[in-house]
Design a protein around this motif. Structure first.
Motif, PDB file in Angstrom:
ATOM      1  N   TYR A 132      -0.909  25.748   8.639  1.00 23.41           N
ATOM      2  CA  TYR A 132      -0.709  26.990   9.395  1.00 23.41           C
ATOM      3  C   TYR A 132      -0.456  26.660  10.856  1.00 23.41           C
ATOM      4  CZ  TYR A 132      -1.750  31.610  11.372  1.00 23.41           C
ATOM      5  OH  TYR A 132      -1.687  32.806  12.055  1.00 23.41           O
ATOM      6  N   CYS A 180       1.668  32.802   7.402  1.00 23.52           N
ATOM      7  CA  CYS A 180       1.412  33.362   6.067  1.00 23.52           C
ATOM      8  C   CYS A 180       2.695  33.802   5.365  1.00 23.52           C
ATOM      9  CB  CYS A 180       0.399  34.495   6.143  1.00 23.52           C
ATOM     10  SG  CYS A 180       0.879  35.905   7.173  1.00 23.52           S
ATOM     11  N   THR A 213      -2.365  30.481   2.780  1.00 24.64           N
ATOM     12  CA  THR A 213      -2.840  30.279   4.145  1.00 24.64           C
ATOM     13  C   THR A 213      -4.342  30.045   4.193  1.00 24.64           C
ATOM     14  OG1 THR A 213      -1.090  31.752   4.921  1.00 24.64           O
ATOM     15  CG2 THR A 213      -2.881  31.268   6.461  1.00 24.64           C
TER      16      THR A 213
END
Length: 268
Positions: free
Chosen positions: A139, A161, A214
């Motif tokens: 991420y 995401c 995520t």
């Protein structure tokens, strides 16, 4: 679990906009997993409510008069049944086997999916695929653009995401399984992640199972679903078009909290 949501989206334009149309997928639906206790939209004008091709609640907001800003507010309370694992759906899952420009699997994604799944197509294997993808694409806000494809984000080795969901969809569809993009909210204590969220669902053994790349979550215990679609463009909460206005600035503020915790905080 009862969740309280407040979602504000504000657009500011360089010049006056002559007219605009906004497509809002900001209203959750009741299901076996989530029950809408209260929900309201505050908009700068009347909006037409309808269903889109995927069954989502869609509000179409048309502003014919000139304006130099636009404010959209959604808020409410929703109860989540945390005992639910997979969700049934009377609609046929087969349309979600198609690919899109944002979720097309290139050779690298197809190879990645086969490497981690082989001939297996069970839920446990897809959880392993999800975990491997999270390691391959950490991420990293700002690493991609809103129109970045799954292949582009995977090649960069980072994403948010939206990119995680697209890349996972690309992998799973390349394996021959129906999979769909989900937009909604996540109740999380991690302030680094915006509460407005995206994840994926895969049709396995007659139900939709969630895969949140995520956060490495395969149970939607703290997730509130707004809309589903083939990709981000089908399910994003706010999408529109306008005449004039020049450049724009968009600011979004989302707050999601447990209702019991919120009430306790207010009493203190």
């Amino acid at each position: 679990m009862k969740l309280s949501i407040s979602h504000d989206t504000t657009y500011s334009y360089e010049h006056q906009v002559r007219s605009s149309v906004q497509y809002l997928r900001l209203t959750p639906q009741n299901s076996e997993r989530q029950k809408v206790l209260d929900w309201q939209l505050k908009l700068p004008g009347p909006a037409r409510a309808q269903r889109d091709p995927y069954g989502n609640i869609l509000h179409v907001l048309t502003l014919e008069e000139p304006h130099d800003s636009l404010a959209i507010h959604a808020s409410g309370q929703v109860e989540i049944d945390t005992s639910f694992d997979g969700e049934p759906d009377p609609q046929a899952p087969h349309p979600f086997m198609r690919t899109t420009a944002l979720t097309a699997a290139d050779a690298a994604l197809r190879e990645f999916a086969l490497k981690h799944c082989g001939e297996r197509r069970d839920r446990a294997t897809l959880i392993e695929l999800m975990q491997a993808l999270a390691l391959a694409m950490p991420y990293q806000p700002g690493s991609t653009e809103v129109d970045s494809t799954a292949a582009e984000a995977f090649a960069r080795g980072a994403g948010v995401c939206q990119d995680h969901a697209h890349a996972f969809l690309a992998c799973v569809r390349s394996l021959g399984l129906p999979a769909r993009y989900v937009s909604g909210y996540l109740c999380s204590e991690d302030s680094a992640h915006l509460a407005s969220h995206a994840w994926a669902e895969v049709w396995i053994e007659g139900v939709w199972y969630s895969f949140d790349v995520t956060n490495g979550l395969s149970r939607p215990e703290r997730h509130l679903k707004l809309a589903v679609g083939m990709d981000y463009l089908d399910a994003c909460p706010v999408r529109g078009m306008r005449r004039g206005g020049g450049s724009e600035q968009m600011h979004a503020q989302v707050q999601v909290s447990e209702l019991s915790m919120q009430m306790q905080s207010q009493r203190q």
